[in-house]
Scaffold this motif. Structure first.
Motif, PDB file in Angstrom:
ATOM      1  N   ALA A  76      16.214  -5.944 -24.630  1.00  0.00           N
ATOM      2  CA  ALA A  76      16.893  -4.775 -24.075  1.00  0.00           C
ATOM      3  C   ALA A  76      15.904  -3.705 -23.619  1.00  0.00           C
ATOM      4  O   ALA A  76      15.031  -3.304 -24.387  1.00  0.00           O
ATOM      5  N   PRO A  77      16.012  -3.242 -22.382  1.00  0.00           N
ATOM      6  CA  PRO A  77      15.223  -2.070 -21.965  1.00  0.00           C
ATOM      7  C   PRO A  77      15.610  -0.850 -22.801  1.00  0.00           C
ATOM      8  O   PRO A  77      16.711  -0.775 -23.351  1.00  0.00           O
ATOM      9  N   PHE A  78      14.711   0.116 -22.884  1.00  0.00           N
ATOM     10  CA  PHE A  78      14.935   1.275 -23.739  1.00  0.00           C
ATOM     11  C   PHE A  78      16.158   2.083 -23.335  1.00  0.00           C
ATOM     12  O   PHE A  78      16.824   2.686 -24.184  1.00  0.00           O
ATOM     13  N   ASP A  79      16.481   2.105 -22.027  1.00  0.00           N
ATOM     14  CA  ASP A  79      17.612   2.938 -21.617  1.00  0.00           C
ATOM     15  C   ASP A  79      18.953   2.338 -22.030  1.00  0.00           C
ATOM     16  O   ASP A  79      19.999   2.954 -21.832  1.00  0.00           O
ATOM     17  N   GLU A  80      18.948   1.116 -22.592  1.00  0.00           N
ATOM     18  CA  GLU A  80      20.167   0.524 -23.127  1.00  0.00           C
ATOM     19  C   GLU A  80      20.266   0.723 -24.638  1.00  0.00           C
ATOM     20  O   GLU A  80      21.242   0.289 -25.259  1.00  0.00           O
ATOM     21  N   LEU A  81      19.239   1.351 -25.222  1.00  0.00           N
ATOM     22  CA  LEU A  81      19.222   1.596 -26.657  1.00  0.00           C
ATOM     23  C   LEU A  81      19.396   3.090 -26.913  1.00  0.00           C
ATOM     24  O   LEU A  81      19.667   3.871 -25.996  1.00  0.00           O
ATOM     25  N   ASP A  82      19.211   3.482 -28.152  1.00  0.00           N
ATOM     26  CA  ASP A  82      19.246   4.894 -28.519  1.00  0.00           C
ATOM     27  C   ASP A  82      18.183   5.644 -27.698  1.00  0.00           C
ATOM     28  O   ASP A  82      17.052   5.166 -27.550  1.00  0.00           O
TER      29      ASP A  82
ATOM     30  N   HIS B 172       9.844   7.972 -27.119  1.00  0.00           N
ATOM     31  CA  HIS B 172       8.631   7.704 -27.883  1.00  0.00           C
ATOM     32  C   HIS B 172       7.698   6.706 -27.210  1.00  0.00           C
ATOM     33  O   HIS B 172       6.571   6.512 -27.676  1.00  0.00           O
ATOM     34  N   PHE B 173       8.153   6.050 -26.147  1.00  0.00           N
ATOM     35  CA  PHE B 173       7.320   5.040 -25.493  1.00  0.00           C
ATOM     36  C   PHE B 173       7.005   5.414 -24.050  1.00  0.00           C
ATOM     37  O   PHE B 173       6.800   4.539 -23.208  1.00  0.00           O
TER      38      PHE B 173
END
Length: 748
Positions: free
Chosen positions: A584-590, A596-597
């Motif tokens: 999952a790309p970060f924009d699909e997570l919290d 932070h990345f």
């Protein structure tokens, strides 16, 4: 139970003080005496505030006061039996003088020098000086007084100099020096013979330092069997002095043979004896050699009996665990794992690959023996020959079995690694170069995020990194495969994998994780890693990073602190780098992940290029027969699978198995049709997971494409979700055609 009740009684305390000081040291620490090495005045200060130290000081003082009359009486008896005149005034003078000078000198030297030699050295030097002075007062003036004064000096000096911490060296040296100096001084003063005094000094010093008189008694006890032992009802090892004397400096006869005998009848007794040998200076070599013989015999027995799984699973009696073991033993363990993998493989050519890898591991072990001879390596050399014979027999059988079969190097459903899947790891050279470029500059602390759909080879790429990046220490950590429930559990598991893999792949011993709050200790550990690496780089590869969200439960604070630590590594570490891999790309997570990345570099992994996939199918290894897969069939296979790496490997693997089962060497179109029927059953859970995870809009598009319908205008979010998972090509078609067949037959 009170502290006093837990301390040994007088006789036991005295015995441990002089014969088992290491055990006494451990006992005292367990009772709360955190530093038994303290000097006298430091111990006195501690005793004012701590009951454990107070009890310890009382025992020492009582031992000091009561020991002197016994020694004086013993010395008097000895001189009486020797026919020498005993001057009791000399005795009294020697005792009184020894105590007075001993206490004064002990305190003075204790202040000046500290605890460097421990109590034993103090006892030693005191005995030396006191006996020398006492005997100097003479053979005529009463040797008993001199000896008693010397011992008194020694005990007092020892207590002042430091207690029970480093007695192993100190007591021996003290007895040696005391007796030597005393006898030499006595002879010199009493007989006025300088040469005789020098000889006496040397003989007494050597004999006392080795505890020779005690050893004579111990050797008899060790060597002569009791009636029960002669009838084989007991083992002489049970009454061996090794269990009660920790400072024996001369080897005991037959000790090694007795341990080997006990290893068969009473392994626990043999193990306790080996532990005792590791303490006693004179028995350490015997213990090491005996353990090596036991280990060599066990290795040889495992090979002869074909019990390789016992070593691979660490179910052995004498062999060390993998963590911290000598690399030689770990090469045996590595070979055992390959043999076990070969025995569990249903493909002859896979068995061949495993057995050849086992043979290489053993050959590396043989190279380690070159130029080495003697009892330290002979048992393991014999075991190695047995292992090589066992592997060669299995290798010959596997070669004969595979002789008329098509090689099947394809590996579906499991991550590839450099030892077993290097040949079929294709099409990722550009991604490797990109990762290497991001990590290359020490001045630019870049870390990497590796993103790609499931079954596209992320784990395989991470496992290949040690081979692709030989100048880096690469650690593979599967977050999904670990039972992690707390931050402390995560960091403990990460430390274990980091240290064990660095030791196994690079022979590097890295710092341990310290105690304390998990995030503070983890931050300090990363700092320690940075300092311990020298000019190396450490790449921490965390696979399936999304699992960390579930592992840390509902604690948003813990997730924030973890991501803060990751960001600190990304921004401030030069030697320690971070690579996290997931779907999952970060924009699909919290949103906290994306924040932070920001400084990390993203590398995306997709399907193989069609040309690479066709070449992989037709020539997976150099000696793969060219006629097995015609070009048209290979092209059709790649079209059906959409060059998806897992599906390409699966179809090719099943095709080769079908040919070998039928005794043919050339695949046809009907074989591909038959294989696809079986492949759909095997990939059902994978395809169903794609469908279940898809958002509603994406499912609508997938359903239309599977039916061969025009999906119309695809919503932006649905398109992005499908493209990121390599399910939609540039022409709005289903990127994996066989997925459409599955959806039509099983879902829609």
């Amino acid at each position: 139970m009170s502290e006093r009740a837990q301390l040994p009684g007088y006789w036991r305390f005295a015995w441990m003080f002089f014969m088992q000081p290491i055990s006494l040291h451990r006992l005292l620490k367990s009772l709360g005496v955190e530093n038994p090495d303290l000097r006298l005045w430091s111990l006195w200060k501690q005793a004012r505030f701590d009951p454990a130290h107070a009890e310890y000081l009382k025992r020492l003082a009582f031992l000091l006061l009561t020991l002197q009359p016994f020694v004086a009486l013993f010395a008097a008896l000895v001189t009486q039996l020797a026919g020498l005149e005993v001057d009791w005034r000399g005795v009294a003078f020697g005792v009184a003088g020894g105590v007075a000078v001993g206490v004064a000198g002990g305190v003075a030297v204790g202040v000046a020098v500290g605890v460097a030699g421990g109590v034993a050295f103090g006892v030693a030097f005191g005995v030396a000086f006191g006996v020398a002075g006492g005997v100097a007062f003479g053979v005529a003036g009463g040797v008993a007084g001199g000896v008693a004064g010397g011992v008194a000096f020694g005990v007092a000096f020892g207590v002042a100099f430091g207690v029970a911490g480093r007695v192993a060296f100190g007591v021996a040296f003290g007895v040696a020096f005391g007796v030597a100096f005393g006898v030499a001084g006595g002879v010199a003063f009493g007989v006025a013979g300088g040469v005789a005094g020098g000889v006496a000094f040397g003989v007494a010093f050597i004999g006392s330092s080795l505890r020779f008189p005690i050893w004579l008694v111990e050797a008899v006890v060790q060597a002569l069997p009791s009636p029960a032992e002669r009838s084989r009802k007991a083992n002489a090892l049970r009454r061996s002095p090794i269990f009660w004397h920790e400072l024996s400096y001369l080897p005991l006869p037959f000790l090694g043979l007795q341990i080997e005998e006990a290893a068969v009848t009473d392994p626990d007794l043999a193990r306790r004896a080996l532990e005792a040998c590791a303490i006693a200076p004179g028995q350490r070599k015997i213990g090491r050699r005996t353990l090596l013989r036991l280990q060599g015999r066990e290795l040889e027995a495992l090979a002869r009996q074909g019990q390789f799984k016992d070593l691979a699973n660490e179910r052995t009696e004498w062999l060390p665990a993998e963590d911290g073991a000598d690399p030689l033993f770990n090469r045996f363990r590595e070979a055992s794992r390959y043999v076990v993998a070969a025995e569990g493989s249903s493909y002859p050519h896979h068995r061949l690959g495993h057995l050849r890898a086992a043979s290489r591991s053993l050959e590396q072990s043989r190279t380690a023996f070159l130029g080495k001879n003697g009892p330290e390596v002979d048992p393991l050399r014999t075991a190695l020959l047995a292992w090589q014979r066992a592997v060669e027999e299995r290798l010959a059988a596997a070669e004969k079995e595979a002789e008329h079969l098509v090689p099947n190097p394809f590996r579906a459903g499991e991550p590839l690694d450099p030892e077993q899947g290097r040949e079929v790891f294709r099409g990722r050279e550009a991604s490797i170069r990109e990762i290497e470029e991001h990590l290359a500059l020490a001045a630019d602390a870049r870390s990497v995020v590796l993103l790609g759909p499931r079954r596209t080879g992320k784990s395989s790429l991470l496992r290949m990194l040690p081979w692709m990046l030989p100048d880096a220490v690469c650690v593979f950590f599967d977050a999904l495969g670990k039972q992690i429930e707390t931050p402390a559990g995560f960091f403990a598991a990460l430390e274990d994998e980091t240290r064990s893999q660095a030791r196994r792949t690079r022979g590097l011993e890295l710092p341990k994780l310290g105690k304390g709050p998990p995030f503070e200790s983890a931050s300090a550990w990363v700092d320690a890693l940075e300092g311990a690496l020298g000019d190396r780089r450490l790449l921490l590869c965390i696979d399936e990073f999304e699992a960390l969200e579930r592992a840390f439960g509902d604690s948003r604070d813990d997730r924030l602190r973890l991501l803060g630590l990751f960001r600190s590594i990304i921004q401030h570490r030069r030697r320690v780098r971070l690579l996290i891999a997931g779907e999952a790309p970060f924009d699909e997570l919290d949103p906290m992940w994306d924040g932070h990345f920001v400084s990390a570099r993203t590398v995306r992994l997709g399907h193989l290029e069609p040309e690479v996939a066709i070449e992989l199918v037709r020539r997976p290894i150099p000696d793969f027969p060219e006629e097995v897969f015609p070009e048209t069939l290979a092209h059709d296979l790649v079209i059906r699978t959409g060059s998806q790496p897992y599906l390409v490997q699966l179809y090719a693997q099943m095709l080769v198995s079908r040919l070998n089962d039928s005794g043919r060497r050339r695949a046809a179109t009907e074989d591909l049709e038959a294989v696809e029927e079986a492949a759909l059953e095997q990939v059902a859970s994978y395809f169903r997971d794609i469908w279940n995870r898809a958002p509603e809009d994406a499912r609508t598009v997938l359903a239309a494409l599977a039916r061969g319908e025009d999906p119309g205008a695809i919503p932006r979010l649905a398109r992005r979700w499908l493209e990121r998972r390599c399910l939609l090509d540039a022409e709005n078609r289903l990127a994996i055609p066989v997925l459409g067949r599955f959806l039509r037959e099983e879902v829609l």
